[in-house]
Design an enzyme around this catalytic site. Structure first.
Site, short mmCIF file in Angstrom:
data_model
loop_
_atom_site.label_atom_id
_atom_site.label_comp_id
_atom_site.label_asym_id
_atom_site.label_seq_id
_atom_site.Cartn_x
_atom_site.Cartn_y
_atom_site.Cartn_z
N SER A 182 0.86 -1.18 0.00
CA SER A 182 0.00 0.00 0.00
C SER A 182 0.89 1.23 0.00
O SER A 182 2.08 1.15 0.31
CB SER A 182 -0.87 0.00 1.26
OG SER A 182 -1.49 1.25 1.48
N TYR B 30 -2.45 -1.48 10.14
CA TYR B 30 -2.37 -1.60 8.68
C TYR B 30 -1.02 -1.12 8.17
O TYR B 30 -0.37 -1.79 7.35
CB TYR B 30 -3.51 -0.80 8.06
CG TYR B 30 -3.63 -0.92 6.56
CD1 TYR B 30 -4.18 -2.05 5.98
CD2 TYR B 30 -3.21 0.12 5.72
CE1 TYR B 30 -4.32 -2.15 4.60
CE2 TYR B 30 -3.35 0.03 4.35
CZ TYR B 30 -3.90 -1.10 3.79
OH TYR B 30 -4.03 -1.20 2.43
#
Length: 272
Positions: A156, A169
Protein backbone atom coordinates in the site's frame (compact mmCIF):
# COMPACT_ATOMS: atom_id res chain seq x y z
CA UNK A 1 -4.65 -19.52 -27.41
CA UNK A 2 -4.62 -15.79 -26.87
CA UNK A 3 -1.34 -14.11 -27.71
CA UNK A 4 -1.59 -11.62 -24.88
CA UNK A 5 1.11 -10.23 -22.63
CA UNK A 6 0.91 -13.22 -20.25
CA UNK A 7 -0.18 -15.85 -22.77
CA UNK A 8 0.49 -19.40 -21.60
CA UNK A 9 1.05 -18.39 -17.97
CA UNK A 10 -0.91 -19.43 -14.90
CA UNK A 11 -1.50 -16.90 -12.12
CA UNK A 12 -2.53 -17.36 -8.49
CA UNK A 13 -4.49 -14.44 -7.03
CA UNK A 14 -5.65 -14.23 -3.42
CA UNK A 15 -8.53 -12.03 -2.30
CA UNK A 16 -9.94 -12.80 -5.73
CA UNK A 17 -13.68 -12.60 -5.06
CA UNK A 18 -14.05 -8.88 -5.73
CA UNK A 19 -12.29 -5.52 -5.78
CA UNK A 20 -8.65 -5.47 -6.80
CA UNK A 21 -8.36 -9.25 -6.70
CA UNK A 22 -11.16 -9.74 -9.20
CA UNK A 23 -9.75 -6.99 -11.42
CA UNK A 24 -6.34 -8.68 -11.39
CA UNK A 25 -7.87 -12.03 -12.35
CA UNK A 26 -9.84 -10.57 -15.24
CA UNK A 27 -6.96 -8.42 -16.53
CA UNK A 28 -4.53 -11.34 -16.50
CA UNK A 29 -7.09 -13.60 -18.16
CA UNK A 30 -7.74 -10.99 -20.86
CA UNK A 31 -4.01 -11.10 -21.62
CA UNK A 32 -3.89 -14.88 -21.93
CA UNK A 33 -3.34 -16.30 -18.43
CA UNK A 34 -5.23 -19.07 -16.71
CA UNK A 35 -6.12 -18.28 -13.11
CA UNK A 36 -6.17 -19.80 -9.64
CA UNK A 37 -8.59 -17.65 -7.62
CA UNK A 38 -8.53 -17.89 -3.83
CA UNK A 39 -10.76 -16.06 -1.37
CA UNK A 40 -12.26 -16.70 2.06
CA UNK A 41 -15.59 -15.58 0.55
CA UNK A 42 -16.97 -15.24 4.06
CA UNK A 43 -16.71 -13.17 7.22
CA UNK A 44 -13.44 -11.28 7.65
CA UNK A 45 -12.05 -10.70 11.15
CA UNK A 46 -12.46 -7.30 12.86
CA UNK A 47 -13.44 -5.35 9.73
CA UNK A 48 -16.17 -2.72 9.56
CA UNK A 49 -16.96 -3.23 5.88
CA UNK A 50 -18.95 -5.90 4.07
CA UNK A 51 -17.20 -9.25 3.57
CA UNK A 52 -17.03 -11.08 0.24
CA UNK A 53 -19.50 -13.87 -0.47
CA UNK A 54 -19.39 -17.18 -2.38
CA UNK A 55 -21.47 -15.42 -5.04
CA UNK A 56 -18.73 -12.81 -5.43
CA UNK A 57 -16.15 -15.53 -6.04
CA UNK A 58 -18.48 -17.24 -8.52
CA UNK A 59 -18.76 -13.95 -10.42
CA UNK A 60 -14.96 -13.76 -10.68
CA UNK A 61 -14.99 -17.28 -12.10
CA UNK A 62 -17.64 -16.28 -14.62
CA UNK A 63 -15.74 -13.19 -15.74
CA UNK A 64 -12.49 -15.10 -16.25
CA UNK A 65 -14.27 -17.81 -18.23
CA UNK A 66 -15.89 -15.07 -20.30
CA UNK A 67 -12.35 -14.16 -21.38
CA UNK A 68 -11.94 -17.71 -22.64
CA UNK A 69 -9.48 -18.78 -19.93
CA UNK A 70 -9.48 -21.63 -17.45
CA UNK A 71 -9.92 -20.89 -13.76
CA UNK A 72 -9.78 -22.98 -10.60
CA UNK A 73 -11.25 -21.35 -7.51
CA UNK A 74 -10.95 -22.22 -3.83
CA UNK A 75 -12.64 -20.88 -0.72
CA UNK A 76 -10.16 -20.69 2.14
CA UNK A 77 -8.53 -18.39 4.65
CA UNK A 78 -5.00 -17.37 3.61
CA UNK A 79 -4.01 -17.70 7.28
CA UNK A 80 -4.40 -21.48 6.89
CA UNK A 81 -1.16 -22.57 5.21
CA UNK A 82 -2.11 -26.24 4.94
CA UNK A 83 -5.40 -25.45 3.21
CA UNK A 84 -3.76 -22.90 0.92
CA UNK A 85 -0.93 -25.22 -0.03
CA UNK A 86 -3.34 -28.08 -0.76
CA UNK A 87 -5.56 -25.88 -2.92
CA UNK A 88 -2.64 -24.45 -4.88
CA UNK A 89 -1.06 -27.87 -5.40
CA UNK A 90 -4.38 -29.24 -6.67
CA UNK A 91 -4.96 -26.28 -8.99
CA UNK A 92 -1.44 -26.49 -10.41
CA UNK A 93 -2.00 -30.17 -11.12
CA UNK A 94 -5.15 -29.24 -13.05
CA UNK A 95 -3.66 -26.28 -14.94
CA UNK A 96 -0.18 -27.71 -15.45
CA UNK A 97 2.07 -25.02 -13.99
CA UNK A 98 2.29 -21.78 -12.01
CA UNK A 99 4.11 -18.66 -13.18
CA UNK A 100 2.65 -15.71 -11.27
CA UNK A 101 1.65 -15.21 -7.63
CA UNK A 102 -0.35 -12.13 -6.62
CA UNK A 103 -0.71 -11.92 -2.82
CA UNK A 104 -3.60 -9.48 -2.75
CA UNK A 105 -5.74 -10.53 0.23
CA UNK A 106 -5.75 -8.05 3.10
CA UNK A 107 -7.86 -6.18 5.64
CA UNK A 108 -7.90 -2.65 7.03
CA UNK A 109 -9.43 -1.44 10.31
CA UNK A 110 -8.83 2.30 10.78
CA UNK A 111 -8.89 3.82 14.26
CA UNK A 112 -6.89 6.28 16.37
CA UNK A 113 -3.88 4.61 17.97
CA UNK A 114 -5.43 4.45 21.44
CA UNK A 115 -8.61 2.78 20.16
CA UNK A 116 -6.85 -0.15 18.49
CA UNK A 117 -7.63 -3.38 20.31
CA UNK A 118 -5.20 -6.29 20.63
CA UNK A 119 -7.63 -8.32 18.52
CA UNK A 120 -7.58 -5.82 15.66
CA UNK A 121 -3.79 -5.63 15.73
CA UNK A 122 -3.46 -9.43 15.75
CA UNK A 123 -6.06 -9.93 12.99
CA UNK A 124 -4.45 -7.33 10.75
CA UNK A 125 -0.99 -8.84 11.11
CA UNK A 126 -2.24 -12.41 10.67
CA UNK A 127 -4.10 -11.67 7.43
CA UNK A 128 -1.82 -9.02 5.91
CA UNK A 129 1.56 -10.48 6.89
CA UNK A 130 1.18 -14.17 7.75
CA UNK A 131 -1.34 -14.58 4.95
CA UNK A 132 1.07 -13.06 2.45
CA UNK A 133 3.92 -15.23 3.72
CA UNK A 134 1.68 -18.29 3.41
CA UNK A 135 0.83 -17.33 -0.17
CA UNK A 136 4.48 -17.15 -1.15
CA UNK A 137 5.25 -20.41 0.64
CA UNK A 138 2.43 -22.18 -1.20
CA UNK A 139 3.22 -20.69 -4.60
CA UNK A 140 6.98 -20.16 -4.83
CA UNK A 141 7.96 -23.85 -5.04
CA UNK A 142 5.90 -24.14 -8.23
CA UNK A 143 7.59 -21.08 -9.73
CA UNK A 144 10.97 -22.57 -8.93
CA UNK A 145 9.87 -25.82 -10.60
CA UNK A 146 8.74 -23.87 -13.66
CA UNK A 147 12.19 -22.28 -13.98
CA UNK A 148 11.15 -18.80 -12.92
CA UNK A 149 8.24 -16.46 -12.47
CA UNK A 150 6.92 -13.34 -10.82
CA UNK A 151 5.58 -12.75 -7.31
CA UNK A 152 3.67 -9.55 -6.57
CA UNK A 153 3.02 -8.70 -2.93
CA UNK A 154 0.29 -6.09 -2.65
CA UNK A 155 1.35 -3.56 -0.05
CA UNK A 156 0.00 0.00 0.00
CA UNK A 157 1.00 3.63 -0.07
CA UNK A 158 0.95 3.00 3.69
CA UNK A 159 3.95 0.74 3.11
CA UNK A 160 5.99 3.63 1.69
CA UNK A 161 4.95 6.38 4.09
CA UNK A 162 2.93 6.62 7.26
CA UNK A 163 -0.83 6.80 6.94
CA UNK A 164 -2.55 8.13 10.03
CA UNK A 165 -5.14 6.26 12.07
CA UNK A 166 -3.91 2.94 10.71
CA UNK A 167 -1.15 1.70 13.01
CA UNK A 168 -1.84 -2.02 12.43
CA UNK A 169 -2.37 -1.60 8.68
CA UNK A 170 0.69 0.58 8.20
CA UNK A 171 2.78 -1.84 10.26
CA UNK A 172 1.60 -4.75 8.13
CA UNK A 173 2.21 -3.03 4.81
CA UNK A 174 5.75 -2.01 5.73
CA UNK A 175 6.31 -5.66 6.66
CA UNK A 176 5.04 -6.74 3.24
CA UNK A 177 7.46 -4.34 1.56
CA UNK A 178 10.36 -5.83 3.50
CA UNK A 179 9.13 -9.35 2.87
CA UNK A 180 9.20 -8.77 -0.88
CA UNK A 181 12.83 -7.72 -0.76
CA UNK A 182 13.78 -10.63 1.51
CA UNK A 183 12.18 -13.21 -0.78
CA UNK A 184 13.65 -11.50 -3.86
CA UNK A 185 17.16 -11.97 -2.47
CA UNK A 186 16.81 -15.72 -2.01
CA UNK A 187 14.59 -16.55 -4.98
CA UNK A 188 16.62 -14.58 -7.51
CA UNK A 189 18.89 -17.51 -8.31
CA UNK A 190 15.79 -19.42 -9.46
CA UNK A 191 14.80 -16.57 -11.82
CA UNK A 192 11.86 -15.79 -9.57
CA UNK A 193 11.25 -12.05 -9.24
CA UNK A 194 9.52 -10.56 -6.19
CA UNK A 195 8.19 -7.02 -6.05
CA UNK A 196 5.81 -5.03 -3.86
CA UNK A 197 2.92 -2.93 -5.11
CA UNK A 198 1.84 0.30 -3.38
CA UNK A 199 -1.52 1.74 -4.50
CA UNK A 200 -3.21 4.83 -3.14
CA UNK A 201 -6.89 4.67 -2.19
CA UNK A 202 -8.81 2.32 -4.48
CA UNK A 203 -12.58 2.17 -5.03
CA UNK A 204 -13.30 -1.31 -3.63
CA UNK A 205 -15.75 -2.86 -1.14
CA UNK A 206 -13.15 -2.15 1.57
CA UNK A 207 -14.75 1.29 1.65
CA UNK A 208 -18.27 0.01 2.40
CA UNK A 209 -20.14 -0.36 5.68
CA UNK A 210 -18.82 1.78 8.53
CA UNK A 211 -15.33 2.13 7.03
CA UNK A 212 -15.64 5.73 5.83
CA UNK A 213 -17.37 6.78 9.04
CA UNK A 214 -14.48 5.34 11.06
CA UNK A 215 -11.93 7.24 8.98
CA UNK A 216 -13.95 10.44 9.21
CA UNK A 217 -14.29 10.14 12.98
CA UNK A 218 -10.54 9.61 13.35
CA UNK A 219 -9.72 12.61 11.14
CA UNK A 220 -12.12 14.77 13.14
CA UNK A 221 -10.02 14.01 16.20
CA UNK A 222 -6.84 15.40 14.59
CA UNK A 223 -7.56 17.35 11.41
CA UNK A 224 -3.90 18.34 10.97
CA UNK A 225 -3.28 14.86 9.60
CA UNK A 226 -6.00 14.89 6.94
CA UNK A 227 -3.69 16.20 4.16
CA UNK A 228 -1.63 13.02 4.46
CA UNK A 229 -4.36 11.31 2.40
CA UNK A 230 -4.05 13.82 -0.47
CA UNK A 231 -3.03 12.54 -3.90
CA UNK A 232 -0.58 14.66 -5.91
CA UNK A 233 -2.59 13.99 -9.07
CA UNK A 234 -5.98 15.57 -8.34
CA UNK A 235 -8.08 12.42 -8.01
CA UNK A 236 -9.77 11.35 -4.81
CA UNK A 237 -9.61 7.64 -5.55
CA UNK A 238 -8.41 5.21 -8.21
CA UNK A 239 -10.04 2.13 -9.75
CA UNK A 240 -9.06 -1.52 -9.24
CA UNK A 241 -8.29 -1.74 -12.95
CA UNK A 242 -5.67 0.99 -12.56
CA UNK A 243 -3.79 -1.23 -10.11
CA UNK A 244 -4.26 -4.27 -12.35
CA UNK A 245 -2.28 -2.53 -15.09
CA UNK A 246 0.71 -2.52 -12.74
CA UNK A 247 0.10 -6.15 -11.75
CA UNK A 248 0.06 -7.10 -15.43
CA UNK A 249 3.37 -5.35 -16.04
CA UNK A 250 5.01 -7.14 -13.11
CA UNK A 251 3.51 -10.48 -14.18
CA UNK A 252 4.68 -10.13 -17.77
CA UNK A 253 8.10 -10.62 -19.30
CA UNK A 254 8.22 -6.85 -19.84
CA UNK A 255 9.48 -6.63 -16.25
CA UNK A 256 11.90 -9.55 -16.57
CA UNK A 257 14.69 -7.61 -14.83
CA UNK A 258 12.55 -5.86 -12.22
CA UNK A 259 12.89 -7.39 -8.76
CA UNK A 260 13.11 -6.26 -5.13
CA UNK A 261 11.37 -3.09 -6.30
CA UNK A 262 8.46 -0.99 -5.03
CA UNK A 263 6.04 -0.07 -7.80
CA UNK A 264 3.62 2.64 -6.70
CA UNK A 265 0.48 3.42 -8.71
CA UNK A 266 -0.22 5.89 -5.92
CA UNK A 267 -1.20 9.12 -7.73
CA UNK A 268 1.72 10.72 -5.90
CA UNK A 269 0.21 10.37 -2.43
CA UNK A 270 3.52 9.21 -1.00
CA UNK A 271 5.17 12.49 -2.07
CA UNK A 272 3.09 14.59 0.33
Amino acid sequence: MSQGRVAGKVALVTGAARGMGRAHCVRLAAEGADVIAVDVAGPLPSVRYDSATPEDLAETVRLVEKEGRRIVSARLDVRDLDALRAAVDDAVEQLGRLDVVVANAGICVPAPWDEVSPEVFADTLSVNVTGVWNTVMAGAPHLVAAGGGSIVLVSSAAGLKVQPFMVPYTTSKWAVRGMAKAFAVELGRHHVRVNSLHPTGVDTPMGTGDMQAAVGKAIAGDQRLAPMFTNLIPVEITRPEDVSDSVLFLASDESRYVTAHELAPDAGVTEF
